[in-house]
Write an enzyme that holds these catalytic residues in place. Structure first.
Site, short mmCIF file in Angstrom:
data_model
loop_
_atom_site.label_atom_id
_atom_site.label_comp_id
_atom_site.label_asym_id
_atom_site.label_seq_id
_atom_site.Cartn_x
_atom_site.Cartn_y
_atom_site.Cartn_z
CE1 TYR A 448 -4.13 -1.46 0.07
CE2 TYR A 448 -3.98 -1.75 2.44
CZ TYR A 448 -4.67 -1.92 1.27
OH TYR A 448 -5.88 -2.54 1.27
CD GLU A 449 -1.86 4.76 0.25
OE1 GLU A 449 -1.46 5.68 -0.50
OE2 GLU A 449 -3.00 4.28 0.17
N GLY A 450 2.72 3.14 -1.92
CA GLY A 450 4.14 3.10 -2.26
C GLY A 450 4.77 1.92 -1.56
#
Length: 610
Positions: A448-450
């Site tokens: 997630y998220e990078g």
């Protein structure tokens, strides 16, 4: 349930006292409450909020966890269905006002510190990771709109998003553009009325469609005509599920729909949606946020919030896995422990190796909570302290810690969920016990998220060079200065002192190598980025656990009745165990950090499977 299997150990205990201790010893919550923005809040008020929040998540949210995993979600004709219990919990969440606790009072928020929001994020995620994704994404969308939307947009959208009557998302990823957001192709066509029409597809959109909230406010990245290539040409748009009329009531359905929900390893009840905008041909109505071509900068506001929130997921799954493993270990009888009467089976918690696993889980859970709550506190100080120099220093510290909070905590979360299965033995591998769910749910968080590799590259490529390395240097100096405190703390802190000194020396050496070699050969720095991040997290975790242990000793010596004696003593044991058995991992990473990239590129691209 099949005969012979123990029942799923799904009872949840809110770790309220653990949280209170970290807020006081690590976050400095008393000082945060003294900031001008939080003069209406005091630690006693926060204590009362924590008690009620603990009750809410235990009674309302936690019971939905296994139900969600077993029932999952589905989509038919664009309508996503989740378990009925999710809707009941969401309605109670809205009625109680939990979504508003740390938001701006001008839009209906409670104005509490962001550190309290981090507590809410932890407890919701510990109670039910899948359900908690909706509130977490909404929080990020609120932050982005609060920072960059115009006042008219704020007045229309924020009050009902703050209350959680409306939820929020972020729409970045497309099939051809995963982490490379600059490759997205979704179009935004301007209209004469000042709106835009959005055309394109997005994938992996968490809570992109559901029936829990009255409206869904999608934040969508798209390209306007003739925009520059790459991330410089991306703009941000508000695309509501239902258009909002001038009087604030909901109007017609916007032109987008959910085509499917992904069938995932875990988080079965969190709808991960494939979204199609402009499906009917007219285009989805969108409203530009801020200026054209600034969307990536705006979205980073939401992503940075989400990165801290995703790090909290690593803590949450560790706490839940630990609670379940510890309960199982006290009930499960197998073998005879050393010193136990002959002919009797002992609870497995009496075996040394099981205790090693449980103490590993305990120590890492405490370390993650300390790191994440410290990170949240630095954000509060950066936003609200009246001294600009203090704000700047706190902002730099928050930037430095964020990739550690996200990546180290989620990696450790996966490891702790796996260790929880190990405590259960063969029963842990059986779905009926519920232990396997934690590992399945945890595995997405490092992505997630990078991805965590991207977080590591951000750390060595962007964060270490801040102020020519002085931001990292300040942190190392602060940890080293703590040695003087440990030197007079007593014999029980001797091993903590010696191991922390050795590990921070290794971290300083690794930092100097990266700073010296990274500019000449960036691949050398990038090759060492992930082991460096692990080293960094391990050292900061040890430092913060030492601080927590010293605070616990001080409270024990003072005879303080606010916390149970056993809990305070446990924090000292956990800190010492971490220092002696887990902190040495930091020095072990030094060779990997400084190895360089030659071996990584020695094989041809097709040589890895040969």
């Amino acid at each position: 349930m099949r005969r012979g299997y123990p029942a799923a150990m799904s009872n949840f205990r809110s770790p309220t006292d653990d949280i209170r201790l970290v807020l006081r010893e690590i976050s400095g919550i008393e000082g945060i409450c003294d900031l001008p923005a939080f003069e209406h809040v005091d630690p006693d008020t926060i204590d009362g909020v924590l008690d009620e929040l603990g009750r809410f998540v235990s009674e309302v949210v936690a019971p939905t966890n296994r139900i969600g995993d077993e029932q999952g979600c589905s989509v038919a004709d664009g309508v996503v269905t989740v378990p009925d219990e999710f809707k009941k919990a969401w309605d109670q969440y809205v009625a109680a006002g939990w979504g508003a606790i740390s938001q701006d009072p001008d839009y209906g928020g409670g104005g509490f510190p962001g550190a309290v929001q981090t507590v809410l994020t932890e407890l919701l995620a510990t109670a039910n990771r899948a359900w908690s994704m909706g509130p977490m994404l909404t929080l990020g969308a609120v932050d982005a709109l609060h920072a960059f939307a115009d006042e008219g947009q704020k007045e229309v959208f924020l009050p009902r998003m703050v209350s959680a009557e409306w939820s929020g998302t972020m729409n970045l990823t497309e099939p051809q553009a995963g982490s490379d957001v600059g490759a997205l192709t979704t179009k935004a066509v301007p209209r004469d009325d000042g709106t835009y029409r959005i055309f394109g597809s997005k994938i992996f959109i968490t809570f992109g469609e559901h029936e829990l909230a009255e409206n869904i406010i999608q934040l969508v990245l798209a390209r306007t005509p003739d925009s520059p290539p790459g991330t410089k040409g991306i703009s941000l748009f508000i695309v509501p599920k239902f258009l909002v009329d001038d009087d604030g009531s909901l109007g017609e359905r916007n032109d987008y729909m959910c085509l499917s929900v992904e069938h995932k390893l875990g988080l079965h009840a969190s709808p991960t949606c494939v979204m199609s905008y402009g499906e009917s041909g007219d285009g989805a109505v969108g409203y530009l946020v801020g200026e054209e071509n600034q969307g990536m900068r705006y979205m980073f506001k939401m992503m940075n919030n989400a990165r801290l929130g995703v790090g909290v997921e690593g803590l949450a799954v560790s706490e839940r896995a630990l609670q379940q493993a510890a309960a199982f270990a006290q009930e499960r009888r197998q073998g005879r422990a050393v010193g136990a009467p002959a002919g009797e089976q002992s609870p497995i918690v009496d075996h040394a190796d099981v205790r090693r696993m449980l103490l590993t889980m305990r120590a890492y859970t405490d370390a993650m909570r300390c790191l994440l709550y410290l990170n949240a506190a630095t954000v509060d100080v950066a936003r609200h302290h009246p001294d600009p120099d203090v704000c700047l220093a706190a902002s730099e510290r928050a930037e430095l810690l964020t990739p550690i909070s996200k990546a180290w905590c989620t990696d450790i979360g996966v490891e702790m969920a796996s260790l929880g299965i190990q405590v259960h033995g063969g029963y842990g591998y059986i779905e009926e016990t519920g232990a396997a769910q934690h590992l399945r749910d945890a595995r997405i968080s490092p992505i997630y998220e990078g991805t965590n590799g991207i977080q590591a590259m951000d750390l060595v490529g962007r964060k270490l060079p801040m102020r020519a390395g002085a931001v990292m240097g300040d942190l190392i100096a602060e940890i080293r200065a703590f040695d003087a405190v440990l030197a007079v703390a007593g014999d029980e802190f001797d091993s903590i002192r010696s191991n922390l000194a050795d590990s921070v020396a290794a971290l300083a050496e690794a930092t100097q190598w990266l700073m010296a070699n990274g500019l000449d050969n960036p691949n050398d720095a990038l090759a060492g980025a992930t082991p460096y991040l692990r080293m960094f997290g391990q050292v900061v975790g040890g430092w913060l656990l030492a601080r927590l242990a010293l605070g616990s000793r001080r409270r024990l010596d003072a005879g303080e009745a606010h916390f149970e004696t056993g809990m305070l003593e446990g924090k000292i044991v956990a800190a010492r165990f971490y220092a002696e058995q887990l902190l040495p991992i930091a020095r072990a990473q030094l060779g990997a950090v400084t190895a360089g990239a030659d071996d990584l590129f020695a094989l041809a691209a097709d040589g890895f499977s040969a």
